[in-house]
Design a protein around this motif. Structure first.
Motif, PDB file in Angstrom:
ATOM      1  N   VAL A  76       9.731  15.208  55.589  1.00 30.12           N
ATOM      2  CA  VAL A  76       8.397  14.623  54.861  1.00 30.12           C
ATOM      3  C   VAL A  76       8.829  13.271  54.170  1.00 30.12           C
ATOM      4  O   VAL A  76       9.935  13.471  53.359  1.00 30.12           O
ATOM      5  N   VAL A  77       8.461  12.202  54.453  1.00 29.86           N
ATOM      6  CA  VAL A  77       8.661  10.998  53.936  1.00 29.86           C
ATOM      7  C   VAL A  77       7.653  10.928  52.676  1.00 29.86           C
ATOM      8  O   VAL A  77       6.567  10.817  53.146  1.00 29.86           O
ATOM      9  N   LEU A  78       7.818  10.842  51.200  1.00 27.51           N
ATOM     10  CA  LEU A  78       7.171  10.761  50.313  1.00 27.51           C
ATOM     11  C   LEU A  78       7.079   9.289  49.597  1.00 27.51           C
ATOM     12  O   LEU A  78       8.342   8.998  49.064  1.00 27.51           O
ATOM     13  N   GLY A  79       5.872   8.719  49.741  1.00 25.53           N
ATOM     14  CA  GLY A  79       5.610   7.551  48.965  1.00 25.53           C
ATOM     15  C   GLY A  79       4.897   6.706  50.029  1.00 25.53           C
ATOM     16  O   GLY A  79       4.434   6.866  51.086  1.00 25.53           O
ATOM     17  N   ASP A  80       4.779   5.470  49.353  1.00 26.66           N
ATOM     18  CA  ASP A  80       3.937   4.334  50.215  1.00 26.66           C
ATOM     19  C   ASP A  80       4.584   3.824  51.192  1.00 26.66           C
ATOM     20  O   ASP A  80       5.780   3.001  50.852  1.00 26.66           O
ATOM     21  N   VAL A  95       3.790   6.747  62.374  1.00 27.25           N
ATOM     22  CA  VAL A  95       3.267   7.308  61.251  1.00 27.25           C
ATOM     23  C   VAL A  95       2.128   8.053  61.700  1.00 27.25           C
ATOM     24  O   VAL A  95       1.976   9.185  61.335  1.00 27.25           O
ATOM     25  N   ARG A  96       1.272   7.429  62.165  1.00 32.83           N
ATOM     26  CA  ARG A  96      -0.175   8.090  62.585  1.00 32.83           C
ATOM     27  C   ARG A  96       0.229   9.136  63.513  1.00 32.83           C
ATOM     28  O   ARG A  96      -0.388  10.427  63.222  1.00 32.83           O
ATOM     29  N   GLU A  97       0.947   9.119  64.388  1.00 34.54           N
ATOM     30  CA  GLU A  97       1.137  10.138  65.345  1.00 34.54           C
ATOM     31  C   GLU A  97       2.125  11.261  64.707  1.00 34.54           C
ATOM     32  O   GLU A  97       1.760  12.507  65.130  1.00 34.54           O
ATOM     33  N   SER A  98       3.009  10.816  63.785  1.00 34.84           N
ATOM     34  CA  SER A  98       3.847  11.939  63.327  1.00 34.84           C
ATOM     35  C   SER A  98       2.871  13.039  62.310  1.00 34.84           C
ATOM     36  O   SER A  98       3.133  14.272  62.275  1.00 34.84           O
ATOM     37  N   GLY A 101       1.180  15.744  63.625  1.00 36.27           N
ATOM     38  CA  GLY A 101       1.954  17.043  64.256  1.00 36.27           C
ATOM     39  C   GLY A 101       2.597  17.779  62.928  1.00 36.27           C
ATOM     40  O   GLY A 101       2.131  17.823  61.909  1.00 36.27           O
ATOM     41  N   ARG A 102       3.538  18.723  63.362  1.00 31.43           N
ATOM     42  CA  ARG A 102       4.093  19.361  62.030  1.00 31.43           C
ATOM     43  C   ARG A 102       5.523  19.278  61.741  1.00 31.43           C
ATOM     44  O   ARG A 102       6.252  19.792  61.047  1.00 31.43           O
ATOM     45  N   HIS A 103       6.209  18.216  62.436  1.00 29.38           N
ATOM     46  CA  HIS A 103       7.606  18.019  62.502  1.00 29.38           C
ATOM     47  C   HIS A 103       7.975  17.054  61.403  1.00 29.38           C
ATOM     48  O   HIS A 103       9.166  17.196  60.692  1.00 29.38           O
ATOM     49  N   VAL A 104       7.318  15.986  61.395  1.00 34.96           N
ATOM     50  CA  VAL A 104       7.444  14.559  60.282  1.00 34.96           C
ATOM     51  C   VAL A 104       6.237  14.242  59.958  1.00 34.96           C
ATOM     52  O   VAL A 104       5.254  13.945  60.656  1.00 34.96           O
ATOM     53  N   TRP A 105       6.090  14.301  58.630  1.00 32.56           N
ATOM     54  CA  TRP A 105       4.954  13.606  57.927  1.00 32.56           C
ATOM     55  C   TRP A 105       5.256  12.699  57.062  1.00 32.56           C
ATOM     56  O   TRP A 105       6.426  12.669  56.256  1.00 32.56           O
ATOM     57  N   PHE A 106       4.396  11.758  56.964  1.00 33.55           N
ATOM     58  CA  PHE A 106       4.339  10.597  55.869  1.00 33.55           C
ATOM     59  C   PHE A 106       3.258  10.963  54.855  1.00 33.55           C
ATOM     60  O   PHE A 106       2.308  10.819  55.331  1.00 33.55           O
ATOM     61  N   VAL A 107       3.508  11.065  53.507  1.00 36.25           N
ATOM     62  CA  VAL A 107       2.481  11.559  52.380  1.00 36.25           C
ATOM     63  C   VAL A 107       2.805  10.623  51.497  1.00 36.25           C
ATOM     64  O   VAL A 107       3.803  10.313  51.019  1.00 36.25           O
ATOM     65  N   PRO A 108       1.524  10.098  50.727  1.00 39.00           N
ATOM     66  CA  PRO A 108       1.756   9.178  49.592  1.00 39.00           C
ATOM     67  C   PRO A 108       2.224   9.804  48.300  1.00 39.00           C
ATOM     68  O   PRO A 108       2.726   9.214  47.508  1.00 39.00           O
ATOM     69  N   ASP A 109       1.960  11.025  48.111  1.00 41.67           N
ATOM     70  CA  ASP A 109       2.141  11.808  46.979  1.00 41.67           C
ATOM     71  C   ASP A 109       2.385  13.417  46.923  1.00 41.67           C
ATOM     72  O   ASP A 109       2.155  13.993  48.128  1.00 41.67           O
ATOM     73  N   GLU A 110       2.793  13.891  46.170  1.00 41.81           N
ATOM     74  CA  GLU A 110       2.877  15.228  46.054  1.00 41.81           C
ATOM     75  C   GLU A 110       1.733  16.090  46.319  1.00 41.81           C
ATOM     76  O   GLU A 110       1.840  17.190  46.819  1.00 41.81           O
ATOM     77  N   GLY A 111       0.637  15.752  45.577  1.00 46.28           N
ATOM     78  CA  GLY A 111      -0.688  16.363  45.932  1.00 46.28           C
ATOM     79  C   GLY A 111      -0.952  16.616  47.157  1.00 46.28           C
ATOM     80  O   GLY A 111      -1.437  17.297  47.647  1.00 46.28           O
ATOM     81  N   THR A 112      -0.910  15.321  47.887  1.00 48.50           N
ATOM     82  CA  THR A 112      -1.207  15.267  49.479  1.00 48.50           C
ATOM     83  C   THR A 112      -0.395  16.308  50.233  1.00 48.50           C
ATOM     84  O   THR A 112      -0.655  17.144  50.932  1.00 48.50           O
TER      85      THR A 112
END
Length: 124
Positions: A76-80, A95-98, A101-112
């Protein structure tokens, strides 16, 4: 590093401060940390990733992520990452394709991140 439990997911958070990460060797070291913590999810802040990670032509992002996936550790890559998406359509597509799925996520914050983990069951 910090460890959190989100339902069936044990999450290892890499510290925001420290050397930049992007190589396969860095990924292997993080796999060891995750295994030692019995974590299935590894959260890496955007600030810890070397700028070469975001330039997909270097292949660093793919090699880094693949090493974690090979060992069944979710990245999980966390941040903007907006500026990197704006600079590269290829990166934006990855980013959109990841995130589908379930293996790699890009999320803006811990709540997400917490919401996404709550919506997924244990990995098998």
């Amino acid at each position: 590093m910090r460890i959190d439990d989100h339902g069936p997911h044990r999450v290892l958070h890499v510290d925001a401060a420290g050397p930049r990460l992007s190589t396969e060797t860095d990924a292997v070291d993080l796999v060891g940390e995750a295994f030692g913590a019995d974590a299935s999810v590894l959260v890496v802040p955007v600030a810890r990733l070397d700028p070469t990670f975001f330039d997909l032509s270097t292949r660093r992002a793919g090699e880094f992520a693949q090493k974690l996936v090979d060992y069944r550790v979710q990245l999980v890559v966390l941040g903007d990452v907006g500026r990197h998406e704006a600079a590269s359509a290829t990166f934006r597509d990855w980013v959109r394709e990841s995130n589908r799925g379930r293996h790699v996520w890009f999320v803006p914050d811990e709540g997400t991140l917490a919401a996404r983990l709550a919506a997924t069951g244990p990995r098998g």
